[in-house]
Design a protein around this motif. Structure first.
Motif, short mmCIF file in Angstrom:
data_model
loop_
_atom_site.label_atom_id
_atom_site.label_comp_id
_atom_site.label_asym_id
_atom_site.label_seq_id
_atom_site.Cartn_x
_atom_site.Cartn_y
_atom_site.Cartn_z
N ARG A 1 3.80 56.58 34.30
CA ARG A 1 2.93 55.78 33.44
C ARG A 1 2.49 54.56 34.23
O ARG A 1 1.35 54.16 34.21
CB ARG A 1 3.73 55.37 32.19
N ARG A 2 3.48 53.97 34.95
CA ARG A 2 3.16 52.82 35.80
C ARG A 2 3.49 53.18 37.24
O ARG A 2 4.66 53.37 37.59
CB ARG A 2 3.98 51.61 35.33
N LYS B 1 -4.36 57.91 38.85
CA LYS B 1 -5.14 57.38 37.72
C LYS B 1 -5.87 58.53 37.00
O LYS B 1 -5.85 58.62 35.78
CB LYS B 1 -6.13 56.34 38.26
N GLU C 1 -1.25 55.13 33.36
CA GLU C 1 -1.88 54.00 32.65
C GLU C 1 -2.18 52.85 33.59
O GLU C 1 -3.20 52.19 33.49
CB GLU C 1 -0.93 53.49 31.56
N GLN C 2 -1.23 52.59 34.48
CA GLN C 2 -1.36 51.42 35.34
C GLN C 2 -1.08 51.86 36.79
O GLN C 2 -0.01 52.41 37.05
CB GLN C 2 -0.26 50.45 34.93
#
Ligand SMILES: Cc1cc2nc3c(=O)[nH]c(=O)nc-3n(C[C@H](O)[C@H](O)[C@H](O)COP(=O)(O)OP(=O)(O)OC[C@H]3O[C@@H](n4cnc5c(N)ncnc54)[C@H](O)[C@@H]3O)c2cc1C
Ligand code: SF4
Length: 451
Positions: A266-267, A285, A290-291
């Motif tokens: 996610r990160r 991405k 998400e990040q």
């Protein structure tokens, strides 16, 4: 709210659209067909740019492709992955006249893609068989270009590769949005139609004895091994789950049958400042992270990824942070949860920690800090090494008689696909010259190829 696209759709959407016929004609008309064209000089394979663009302008796509492929047999792939903004297009005179270079890469792709609907034999004709055979180890751009050049001269070539598929980083490393529609494999299949080349995948050169055997069995050997080893960060926590090499991440992604099932954090934090860092970050991405943050230890001007690539990452939502060097990877239950980075300053060009530390939450950390030659036995085999790479002369000859090398595995290169192709091409010329010289010919001791 529109539904989230499948990662494969996101990746396909990120791929550059080909030029239409009308767009290609319009673009070709902007070319000035410069005498001593700087674009041609800047291309490592010296594709005759004005000549091929003129042919596109005349509607002769076959002729255009012929001019390209004679100089660069992997001209279709290079058209997709070359950093043209740093090579041919950087020096195009239209930069100064119209503030916009000719889209050389996209025109090249237009011509070669059209040509690939025709049989390769229409473009390349093999010389009569010479009875000589050459072993090429590594089926990346360097090995393929070398094999192709030698096969055209009538030699029989056996290409060995440790992996399941040929292509090297074209197949396993380049971002999928650059090589959509299985282009790397399609190009290889098309090139192999010329004949004279046998590909043996799943064979790894890993001992001195194997190299001796190759030298005894073939009239010459070309090593296009690339850089198989990866550099370590050397910080605590590197063994945590979720910490991976960016090239392995990309390889996994390139070979995944269903991208939606590929585990992506996610990160995500990507460590590095080159093309690999950009490719890994953008793909993470596109796969739904998400990040995504790229952390690089120096400033933007020192990144080996070009400004165009940095911009490309940023337009895809990747945050690029500078002057941050990894200090430790923190984990929970054996899995990475964060990374601490020491803030750096440059004093007289040298990096020094300021004493400040930043912590970024991360459930996936991708290392893109460079690769190294994975040939620990090279020196004991008689090959010379400099700066961790094989030493070759201007023709690609190594210190071992009868053994040539090229591509990323040799010292002094720029680690670009197009340069690996040029190395392979030059080595093929040199090997051919050595094989046809009666006085220097090795004893005819070829084994039947690919037994
Ligand atoms: C992530 C990433 C992105 C990149 N993006 C770009 C880009 O956009 N544009 C660009 O121009 N360049 C790019 N590059 C660089 C480019 O991919 C390389 O310069 C090029 O592939 C080098 O070609 P090569 O033939 O020397 O080596 P490779 O492509 O690495 O091929 C080497 C081959 O040798 C095989 N091999 C290795 N060791 C052995 C062994 N012991 N026995 C048998 N086989 C072996 C490997 O399996 C592999 O198939 C990128 C590189 C990476 C890592
Ligand atoms: S420099 Fe630009 S205008 Fe001149 S030949 Fe090359 S592509 Fe055409």
């Amino acid at each position: 709210m529109s539904p989230t696209p499948h990662p494969a759709q996101a990746i396909a959407a990120a791929a550059e659209a080909p030029l239409t016929r009308a767009q290609a004609l319009l673009e070709a008309e902007r070319c000035l067909y410069c005498h001593d064209a700087p674009c041609e000089q800047a291309c490592p394979t010296h594709i005759p740019v004005p000549q091929f663009i003129r042919r596109i302008g005349d509607g002769d796509l076959r002729g255009a492709a012929r001019a390209i492929l004679a100089a660069n047999p992997l001209g279709g792939l290079c058209a997709r992955v070359c950093p043209t903004e740093e090579l041919c297009e950087a020096v195009c005179v239209r930069n100064t006249q119209q503030g916009q270079p000719i889209a050389i890469g996209r025109l090249q792709r237009h011509a070669v893609d059209a040509a690939m609907t025709l049989p390769a034999s229409t473009f390349f004709t093999r010389a009569p068989a010479t009875g000589r055979s050459v072993a090429v180890v590594g089926a990346g751009p360097a090995g393929l270009a070398c094999a192709h050049g030698l096969a055209l001269q009538g030699h029989h070539v056996v290409v060995f590769d440790a992996r399941e598929k040929a292509g090297g980083l074209n197949e396993y490393g380049l971002a999928s949005y650059k090589t959509a529609d299985d282009f790397a494999q399609r190009e290889i299949a098309w090139l192999l139609q010329t004949g004279g080349i046998t590909v043996r995948c799943g064979w790894k050169l890993e001992t001195v004895a194997q190299l001796v055997e190759l030298r005894n069995s073939f009239d010459a050997v070309f090593l296009g091994l690339g850089l198989g080893g990866t550099a370590a960060l050397g910080v605590p926590g590197e063994e945590l789950a979720g910490v991976a090499d960016a090239v392995d991440f990309i390889a996994q992604l390139r070979q995944a049958p269903d991208l939606a099932r590929l585990p992506v954090g996610r990160r995500v934090v990507v460590i590095g400042g080159g093309m690999t860092a950009i490719d890994a970050a953008v793909q993470a991405k596109l796969l739904g992270a998400e990040q995504v943050t790229i952390a690089y230890r120096r400033g933007p001007e020192a990144m080996s990824a070009s400004q165009v690539e940095q911009h490309w990452a940023q337009t895809h939502g990747v945050v690029i942070r500078h002057h941050l060097a990894p200090q430790a990877l923190l984990g929970q239950d054996g899995r990475v949860s964060a990374i601490t980075l020491a803030v750096q300053q440059e004093v007289d060009g040298r990096l020094q920690p300021t004493g400040e530390v930043e912590t970024l939450a991360a459930d996936q950390v991708l290392k893109a800090i460079g690769q190294k030659l994975a040939l620990p036995w090279a020196e004991s085999a008689g090959l010379a090494i400099q700066g961790g790479r094989l030493v070759v002369d201007a023709e690609g000859r190594t210190a071992l008689p009868g053994v040539w090398a090229g591509g990323d595995c040799v010292a002094g290169g720029r680690d670009l696909t197009v340069e690996a192709v040029e190395h392979g091409k030059q080595a093929a010329r040199s090997i051919h010259a050595a094989l046809i010289q009666p006085a220097t010919q090795p004893a005819a001791q070829s084994l039947p190829c690919a037994a």
